[in-house]
Design a protein around this motif. Structure first.
Motif, PDB file in Angstrom:
ATOM      1  N   VAL A  14       0.870  -1.178   0.000  1.00 43.78           N
ATOM      2  CA  VAL A  14       0.000   0.000   0.000  1.00 43.78           C
ATOM      3  C   VAL A  14       0.905   1.225   0.000  1.00 43.78           C
ATOM      4  O   VAL A  14       1.813   1.303   0.833  1.00 43.78           O
ATOM      5  N   GLN A  15       0.671   2.150  -0.927  1.00 46.64           N
ATOM      6  CA  GLN A  15       1.500   3.368  -0.988  1.00 46.64           C
ATOM      7  C   GLN A  15       1.341   4.161   0.305  1.00 46.64           C
ATOM      8  O   GLN A  15       0.231   4.327   0.788  1.00 46.64           O
ATOM      9  N   SER A  16       2.445   4.634   0.876  1.00 50.33           N
ATOM     10  CA  SER A  16       2.299   5.517   2.041  1.00 50.33           C
ATOM     11  C   SER A  16       3.330   6.629   1.937  1.00 50.33           C
ATOM     12  O   SER A  16       4.197   6.608   1.058  1.00 50.33           O
ATOM     13  N   ASP A  17       3.220   7.589   2.841  1.00 50.44           N
ATOM     14  CA  ASP A  17       4.126   8.733   2.888  1.00 50.44           C
ATOM     15  C   ASP A  17       5.581   8.240   2.893  1.00 50.44           C
ATOM     16  O   ASP A  17       5.921   7.314   3.625  1.00 50.44           O
ATOM     17  N   LYS A  18       6.416   8.892   2.075  1.00 51.59           N
ATOM     18  CA  LYS A  18       7.820   8.482   1.963  1.00 51.59           C
ATOM     19  C   LYS A  18       8.541   8.491   3.314  1.00 51.59           C
ATOM     20  O   LYS A  18       9.412   7.667   3.575  1.00 51.59           O
TER      21      LYS A  18
ATOM     22  N   LYS B 267       6.292   0.272   6.327  1.00 52.07           N
ATOM     23  CA  LYS B 267       5.838  -0.097   4.982  1.00 52.07           C
ATOM     24  C   LYS B 267       4.531  -0.849   5.196  1.00 52.07           C
ATOM     25  O   LYS B 267       4.477  -1.792   5.996  1.00 52.07           O
ATOM     26  N   TYR B 268       3.478  -0.408   4.464  1.00 48.87           N
ATOM     27  CA  TYR B 268       2.166  -0.989   4.716  1.00 48.87           C
ATOM     28  C   TYR B 268       1.753  -1.966   3.620  1.00 48.87           C
ATOM     29  O   TYR B 268       2.050  -1.762   2.445  1.00 48.87           O
ATOM     30  N   TYR B 269       1.000  -3.002   4.049  1.00 46.77           N
ATOM     31  CA  TYR B 269       0.482  -4.013   3.135  1.00 46.77           C
ATOM     32  C   TYR B 269      -0.959  -4.292   3.511  1.00 46.77           C
ATOM     33  O   TYR B 269      -1.367  -4.113   4.657  1.00 46.77           O
ATOM     34  N   THR B 270      -1.707  -4.770   2.510  1.00 45.39           N
ATOM     35  CA  THR B 270      -3.025  -5.292   2.841  1.00 45.39           C
ATOM     36  C   THR B 270      -3.223  -6.575   2.044  1.00 45.39           C
ATOM     37  O   THR B 270      -2.329  -6.988   1.301  1.00 45.39           O
ATOM     38  N   SER B 271      -4.371  -7.213   2.230  1.00 47.01           N
ATOM     39  CA  SER B 271      -4.645  -8.399   1.414  1.00 47.01           C
ATOM     40  C   SER B 271      -6.159  -8.515   1.288  1.00 47.01           C
ATOM     41  O   SER B 271      -6.904  -7.856   2.034  1.00 47.01           O
ATOM     42  N   ASP B 272      -6.624  -9.343   0.319  1.00 44.76           N
ATOM     43  CA  ASP B 272      -8.062  -9.411   0.036  1.00 44.76           C
ATOM     44  C   ASP B 272      -8.873  -9.837   1.260  1.00 44.76           C
ATOM     45  O   ASP B 272     -10.028  -9.470   1.414  1.00 44.76           O
TER      46      ASP B 272
END
Ligand code: SAM
Length: 313
Positions: free
Chosen positions: A211-215, A220-225
């Motif tokens: 998941v894009q996040s602030d530099k 570091k963010y992730y998601t899943s279905d």
């Protein structure tokens, strides 16, 4: 140089109502207790906003033990309502404080919880406060705009529990972040308890999408279905994020640090008495001399390690 300073973290006091074995073991209780003076904090905040700080996090020790925390948040919002305010807390007092902090203008709370098992909670924090933390999480969700959970990953203590922790966060619909265990003055002999964020991810049964996040975000963010939340990994040991760091840290005795691991500091409370320009130039020097050396497990000089209970983590 000064553009790099956007995010101020203030450790309001070095006392805490827990004794997490990796952060503030019981012997540290005898350390001198230091709680910063309200006027000094107000002057420091005014100075930092002039320099361009956009976000302030209050931490500690335990920031909810600082009596004037609501007044400080209100002070920031009165100076400039667009400044983002946050706290990092163990959650114990949030049942009582969430509403008053929300009314003061608090935007976000990170709550630390390393396990969902009462017995294990007691063994790592040395206190029987598990239910208070769970209540604190629930009240925070009810009252505040944004809540996140923070977990320090400790091999053979909670690394097998990570899936349950994610399911717990997902059931509450709040983001969760796993922080690599960092060496500090009080735990640096425990390197075998360290597990990298990447190794932790491999243990998880999710098909993670980035998941894009602030530099400048440490996570570091992730998601899943199968999740409605973001799962963050904060990996300061395996992947230093110094390059994009925009933080500066103030401790309860007034020392200003450019970095958790650099050791270099000056006393902001005292220096402010010499005027804005002088303090600005001292701050520029501090930032210019930042080493961007990350956080290493390899040094064995314990005196070089920070104490998170003083620095605020
Ligand atoms: N008392 C508050 C709390 O519990 O969140 C704020 C202060 S605490 C020092 C801030 C954060 O630092 C907590 O999430 C804590 O788990 C984390 N922390 C402390 N020691 C750490 C370590 N050795 N490695 C990684 N995180 C650590």
């Amino acid at each position: 140089v000064i553009n790099r300073i956007q995010y101020l973290r203030i450790s309001l006091l070095n006392s805490c109502n827990l004794n997490c074995t990796y952060c503030r073991p019981a012997q540290v209780e005898n350390d001198k207790l230091i709680s910063g003076n309200f006027i000094n904090y107000k002057n420091s905040i005014k100075f930092m906003l002039k320099l361009g700080v956009k976000k302030i996090r209050f931490t500690g020790g335990e920031p909810t033990l600082y009596k004037k925390l609501p007044e400080l948040i209100q002070f920031v919002k009165e100076l400039n309502p667009s400044i983002y305010t946050a706290i990092t807390t163990n959650g114990i007092l949030m049942k009582q404080r969430a509403k008053i902090l929300a009314d003061a203008g608090l935007d976000s709370v990170n709550i630390s919880i390393d396990t969902l098992q009462k017995r294990k909670f007691q063994s790592i924090t040395c206190k029987d406060k598990f239910e208070d933390v769970i209540d604190g999480i629930k009240y925070s969700i009810k009252e505040l705009p944004k809540v996140k959970l923070n977990i320090v990953t400790i091999r053979n203590f909670n690394h097998q529990e990570v899936h349950q922790l994610i399911q717990f966060a997902n059931s509450l619909n709040v983001d969760i972040r796993f922080i690599e265990y960092m060496p500090t003055r009080y735990n640096s002999h425990n390197n075998d308890e360290y597990m990298s964020g990447n190794n932790l991810m491999k243990l998880l049964p999710y098909n993670f999408k980035h998941v894009q996040s602030d530099k400048s975000s440490a996570a570091k963010y992730y998601t899943s279905d199968d999740l409605s939340i973001n799962v963050g990994f904060i990996n300061p040991v395996s992947h230093s994020f110094c390059e994009n760091c925009n933080r500066i840290r103030l401790t309860s005795d007034g020392r200003l640090f450019g970095c958790l691991f650099s050791g270099a500091s000056f006393n902001l409370f005292d220096t402010l008495k010499k005027g804005y320009n002088h303090t600005k130039s001292e701050t520029e020097t501090l930032i210019r001399n930042k080493k961007y050396s990350g956080c290493s497990l390899t040094t064995n000089n314990q005196s070089k390690f920070p104490s998170f209970v003083n620095m605020g983590g």
